[in-house]
Enzyme design. Structure first.
Site, PDB file in Angstrom:
ATOM      1  N   TYR B 227     -39.472  24.448 -20.897  1.00 20.01           N
ATOM      2  CA  TYR B 227     -39.504  25.682 -20.113  1.00 20.01           C
ATOM      3  C   TYR B 227     -40.801  25.644 -19.108  1.00 20.01           C
ATOM      4  O   TYR B 227     -41.054  26.085 -17.869  1.00 20.01           O
ATOM      5  CB  TYR B 227     -39.264  26.983 -20.503  1.00 20.01           C
ATOM      6  CG  TYR B 227     -37.683  27.177 -20.523  1.00 20.01           C
ATOM      7  CD1 TYR B 227     -36.893  26.826 -21.582  1.00 20.01           C
ATOM      8  CD2 TYR B 227     -37.194  27.796 -19.497  1.00 20.01           C
ATOM      9  CE1 TYR B 227     -35.584  26.904 -21.670  1.00 20.01           C
ATOM     10  CE2 TYR B 227     -35.569  27.952 -19.286  1.00 20.01           C
ATOM     11  CZ  TYR B 227     -35.117  27.341 -20.524  1.00 20.01           C
ATOM     12  OH  TYR B 227     -33.454  27.508 -20.436  1.00 20.01           O
ATOM     13  N   ARG B 439     -30.270   7.874 -30.221  1.00 14.91           N
ATOM     14  CA  ARG B 439     -31.529   7.837 -29.514  1.00 14.91           C
ATOM     15  C   ARG B 439     -32.636   7.200 -30.089  1.00 14.91           C
ATOM     16  O   ARG B 439     -32.532   6.703 -31.329  1.00 14.91           O
ATOM     17  CB  ARG B 439     -31.944   9.365 -28.922  1.00 14.91           C
ATOM     18  CG  ARG B 439     -32.524  10.034 -29.964  1.00 14.91           C
ATOM     19  CD  ARG B 439     -32.541  11.652 -29.798  1.00 14.91           C
ATOM     20  NE  ARG B 439     -34.030  11.858 -28.775  1.00 14.91           N
ATOM     21  CZ  ARG B 439     -34.592  13.089 -28.757  1.00 14.91           C
ATOM     22  NH1 ARG B 439     -34.033  14.055 -29.297  1.00 14.91           N
ATOM     23  NH2 ARG B 439     -35.731  13.211 -28.191  1.00 14.91           N
TER      24      ARG B 439
END
Lengths: 50, 549, 160
Positions: B227, B439
């Site tokens: 964020y 991943r």
């Protein structure tokens, strides 16, 4: 708030209403909402199937 | 020959540009590593000189996730504050430089140990993989340096309030304070784990480390970190893009409200990165899932505000019907186009984020390459295209140069190249992730089963996308160097939008920092106290360090 | 502070959608028992091989079409109890996974299924899965654990 009162009176005429309309915005965000729901359900279905 | 006119006080501009040089150097290094990674994973290319895949992956993550972002953001904050609240005192500026050099020293230290192959632990540095202490000390310097600069941002804002008693603070200055405040509160977590756990442990002062405590402290920081990348992009979307399209800010109060909500709800949510971990009570996982969903709401508000700004402006320019306003947007102005495309990419990015955070549904995609695809949409497209969009005017504006038509055109090409490359790469990552492809993995044929063999074509597609993105990165660097050193002297606008006359008054309570900091801390204590005590009380024996690369 | 009528509708709609999502996963998790893997049992990570059931990794039948599968992960290997790295399970079987690590953090993901959890030193990770579909599923490590991370694998074959 005198300004918003003025605006409310102005809304009477249809041309001004068109100018102030946020219908396009509303449809755009609802489409985003639809996209979120569809992708979420898609992966939830995958979770249930597996 | 035009005279060079800087949009902010010259010494402040120099501080901003110092950050930009490091940021764009990081872009070059990091994105080059990214290209090598996608090529390696295609299975058609072997890394030269015995360089390990995980070594360049560590470089990629640290240099892009921590260096590019933090330096760009701080450079942008410094400029925004100087522009909207006024220039810094020489004392404030000195602290700013001290922070900058501390961060830069930290980056160099950390990079040296990664390049020496002493720290191939990835940017998340999960214990009990143990890097050289220099890696952790370097990271500490980056964080502490960013705190110094954060305090400079706070101090300038406070000084503005003192100088203008009773007045509403400039929106961008307010947003800069929220961004740095969130960063400060969040980085306490990573600082705690690095200073109290990793550094003593890697120096050999203690024998073992509590793995789950370190992971919990890391993710307490790790989600607000993303964020911290997003908020500066939101600042541009809310308060700068409206000016570029010639419109007004839809609502000052809603903009502030959404930033306050982002401050409140982006921190007590770290467990949604730890949903599949043992040792954490599922009740508290779910509580943090609820808090995570609350942080979606300010983004929904943002979507509405942005569309409303565009529609209002488009209609003002004569756009008719439901979507006539779309045609009235300045599509040929890269300062608008790049961030706008970034906003569009945030739609699938955000939708993917909701899926990731959906408690047990996380098992479908956890640590698959879907997640990599996800944050390459949010961070590496939405945020980065917006940062590029900022750089197009910020760099010439603070250096006293002009964004030329030629660079504008090149920027438009950059935006398209980046979008195409990312659509291919991230799209392939999402799909491969749903098929289970992990991943953070070098090329592997595993055991030759059909399921893993099916991942090959997707990894090939990622290499194609990665190559296109590399070209996009080179174009961006050409533009940056041009704007910083070669563009014609002149004056470039520092666009700051005004608030629409239709917007209502902003409630005073939005600037009550004691209140918002208090609520933020209360939410964090609510979300973390009980599970954290639980984790410590029920801890297994600690782990010694491992060097497995 | 005023809010446009359409914005109010949009935020109500958005919030309601999020509430529905939360309710669906909440009921599934708390009422139907589909919690994410959150086992809280600990052990000494340096004594895994001496701790039951990890002293004897492999598949054990517990009852009618019900099994316990014990696996020990370490850099860079999944010990499933045999050198072929192959476990065969009949279709429709319920399998209780019991897994831990002897060294660093590993991932435990059975590609194409909901079996996906973190392995952390000192903790036992458990998950119960019913195999509805046949086929060969590859077990991969999906958390970076070192230079050989991408070489960790085993096969779980669901047969008719």
């Amino acid at each position: 708030m005198p300004k918003s009162q003025l605006k409310k009176q102005a809304v009477e005429s249809p041309e001004v209403e068109e100018k102030d309309s946020l219908k396009g915005t509303f449809i755009s965000v609802m489409l985003i909402g639809g996209f979120i729901i569809i992708t979420w359900i898609g992966v939830w279905a995958l979770y249930l199937y597996r | 020959m035009m005279k060079a006119i800087r949009s902010i006080h010259a010494p402040d501009a120099k501080l901003t540009m110092a950050h930009m040089y490091v940021a764009f150097a990081a872009l070059f290094v990091g994105a080059s590593m990214g290209l090598l990674q996608t090529l390696e994973r295609s299975g058609k290319f072997t890394l030269p000189f015995g360089i390990g895949y995980y070594q360049i992956l560590t470089v990629h993550g640290v240099v892009l996730g921590l260096v590019l972002t933090t330096f760009f953001i701080l450079g942008f904050m410094v400029a925004v504050q100087s522009k909207t609240a006024g220039k810094y005192t020489s004392g404030e500026r000195k602290w700013g430089w001290a922070g900058f050099w501390m961060m830069t020293t930290g980056v160099i230290t950390t990079t040296i140990f990664i390049l020496l192959n002493e720290a191939s632990v990835l940017y998340t540095f999960y214990a009990p993989l143990m890097a050289h202490p220099g890696f952790y000390i370097g990271l500490t310097l980056v964080i502490v340096g960013s705190w110094l600069e954060g305090f400079v941002i706070f101090r300038r804002h406070a000084r503005w309030r003192k100088e203008n008693p009773g007045e509403r603070t400039p929106l961008l200055s307010f947003m800069a304070v929220i961004t740095m405040l969130m960063w400060l509160i969040a980085t306490i977590g990573v600082a705690a784990t690095v200073l109290l756990q990793f550094i003593p442990w890697s120096l050999g002062l203690v024998d073992s480390i509590d793995v789950l405590v370190s992971r919990t402290l890391f993710w307490y920081f790790g989600h607000p970190l993303v964020y911290f990348w997003l908020l500066p992009a939101y600042m541009a979307w809310y308060a700068i893009i409206p000016k570029i399209v010639g419109g007004k800010i839809f609502s000052d109060s809603l903009a502030r409200l959404s930033f306050i909500l982002l401050l409140l709800f982006s921190i007590p949510v770290g467990f949604h990165h730890q949903l599949t971990e043992p040792g954490i009570d599922p009740f508290w996982k779910y509580m943090q899932v609820i808090l995570t969903f609350l942080v979606v709401i300010p983004s929904l508000m943002t979507a509405f505000s942005l569309f409303a700004t565009f529609e209002a402006r488009g209609r003002e320019l004569g756009g008719k019907g439901l979507f006539g306003w779309v045609k009235k947007m300045p599509w040929k102005d890269v300062r608008f186009l790049a961030p706008f495309i970034g906003m569009l990419w945030f739609i699938p990015g955000g939708a993917g984020g909701i899926i990731n955070a959906s408690n047990q549904m996380n098992q479908v995609i956890h640590n698959t390459i879907w997640v990599t695809g996800h944050f390459h949409l949010t961070a590496a497209t939405s945020v980065i295209l917006t940062f590029f969009g900022i750089a197009y005017w910020l760099v010439p504006s603070v250096t006293g140069r002009k964004l030329t038509a030629k660079m504008n055109r090149l920027g438009i090409i950059q935006t398209i190249v980046w979008s195409v490359g990312m659509a291919i790469m991230s799209g392939a990552m999402h799909w491969q992730g749903l098929l289970g492809g992990p991943r953070r993995s070098a090329y592997s044929e595993y055991l030759g089963n059909a399921d893993t063999a099916a991942w090959g074509p997707y990894q090939l597609a990622q290499a194609v996308g990665g190559s296109i993105l590399f070209i996009g990165m080179i174009i961006m660097l050409i533009i940056f160097v041009n704007l910083a050193f070669f563009a014609p002297k002149g004056e470039e606008e520092f666009p700051i939008a005004e608030v629409s006359e239709d917007a209502g008054e902003t409630p005073k309570v939005f600037e009550n920092w004691k209140l918002w900091i208090g609520v933020t801390v209360a939410l964090i204590l609510f979300a973390y106290t009980i599970p954290f005590i639980d984790i410590i009380q029920n801890a297994p024996p600690g782990s010694k360090g491992f060097r497995l690369w | 502070m005023n809010m446009h009528k359409y914005e109010k509708i949009w935020l109500l709609f958005g919030t309601a959608t999020l509430l529905v999502f939360l309710t669906v996963v909440g009921i599934s998790a708390f009422y139907m028992g589909n919690q994410p893997p959150s086992c809280a049992v600990t052990l000494n990570p340096e004594k895994v091989h001496e701790t039951a059931p990890f002293d004897e990794p492999g598949l054990k039948q517990l009852g009618d079409n019900e099994y316990q599968l014990t696996i020990v992960a370490s850099a860079f290997n999944f010990d499933v109890g045999n050198n072929e790295k192959l476990i065969q399970i009949p279709k429709g079987a319920t399998v209780h996974f019991n897994v831990t690590t002897t060294d660093v953090v590993h991932g435990f993901e059975l590609a194409g299924t909901n079996v996906n959890m973190m392995l952390e030193p000192g903790y036992i990770s458990t998950y119960t899965n019913t195999f509805k579909n046949t086929g060969k599923f590859t077990l991969v490590c999906n958390e970076y654990c070192g230079a050989g991370h991408h070489l960790m694998a085993a096969t779980i074959e669901v047969i008719e």
